[in-house]
Design an enzyme around this catalytic site. Structure first.
Site, PDB file in Angstrom:
ATOM      1  CE  LYS A   9      -3.921  -2.200   2.302  1.00 47.29           C
ATOM      2  NZ  LYS A   9      -4.846  -2.088   3.447  1.00 47.29           N
ATOM      3  CE1 TYR A  49      -9.436  -2.831  -0.221  1.00 47.52           C
ATOM      4  CE2 TYR A  49      -8.851  -1.090  -1.748  1.00 47.52           C
ATOM      5  CZ  TYR A  49      -8.480  -2.064  -0.849  1.00 47.52           C
ATOM      6  OH  TYR A  49      -7.152  -2.275  -0.572  1.00 47.52           O
ATOM      7  CG  ASN A 112      -3.600  -2.418   6.876  1.00 45.87           C
ATOM      8  OD1 ASN A 112      -3.369  -2.195   5.696  1.00 45.87           O
ATOM      9  ND2 ASN A 112      -4.715  -2.987   7.291  1.00 45.87           N
ATOM     10  CG  HIS A 115      -5.340  -6.264  -0.140  1.00 41.42           C
ATOM     11  ND1 HIS A 115      -6.537  -6.321   0.530  1.00 41.42           N
ATOM     12  CD2 HIS A 115      -5.459  -7.109  -1.185  1.00 41.42           C
ATOM     13  CE1 HIS A 115      -7.346  -7.152  -0.097  1.00 41.42           C
ATOM     14  NE2 HIS A 115      -6.718  -7.643  -1.152  1.00 41.42           N
ATOM     15  CD  GLU A 126      -8.740  -9.315  -3.295  1.00 40.49           C
ATOM     16  OE1 GLU A 126      -9.481  -9.004  -2.339  1.00 40.49           O
ATOM     17  OE2 GLU A 126      -7.569  -9.725  -3.139  1.00 40.49           O
TER      18      GLU A 126
END
Length: 135
Positions: A9, A49, A112, A115, A126
């Site tokens: 990310k 998402y 975080n 993913h 995905e």
């Protein structure tokens, strides 16, 4: 051999952790089949998402994921989905086991670091969404 999707990310890319993360991915028996550093478009992020579209954090998540470059990758290996999930650690880095990617590299719950797909079905979905970025 299974495949799973990995995204390093924007927070981890900005902080210069891509090589360290990819080293740990490889050390844990996962092969990086495809990898591309890219700024994810709003359209792709919203589609990616979409299962969270009704949740209060959706807009913030899309904004974050489109804010700067990410590294989108397809990983392959034995039990790739579960092995990568274990390597990532808990979503909240405060709850992540020592040595996991999120314990080492995440800033917060919302930033975080990585993913990973949560199932084989999610991985296929995905990877399909991100295929236009990766091809």
């Amino acid at each position: 051999m299974e495949q799973t999707l990995s995204i390093i990310k924007p927070d981890a890319v900005k902080n210069g952790f891509v090589d360290d993360i990819n080293y740990l991915i490889s050390e844990n028996g996962l092969n990086i089949l495809k990898s591309k550093k890219v700024k994810i478009s709003r359209e792709i992020a919203e589609k990616f998402y979409s299962e969270h579209s009704e949740k209060p954090f959706f807009s913030e998540l899309v904004e974050f994921m489109t804010s700067s470059d990410s590294v989108v990758q397809v990983l392959e290996g034995k039990n790739a989905v579960n092995n990568y999930r274990k390597l990532m650690g808990a979503t909240n880095p405060n709850d992540a086991d020592e040595g996991t990617l999120r314990a080492k590299f995440a800033e917060s719950l919302s930033k975080n670091a990585v993913h990973g797909s949560d199932s084989l079905e999610s991985a296929q979905r995905e990877i399909n969404i991100m295929s236009e970025i990766l091809d």
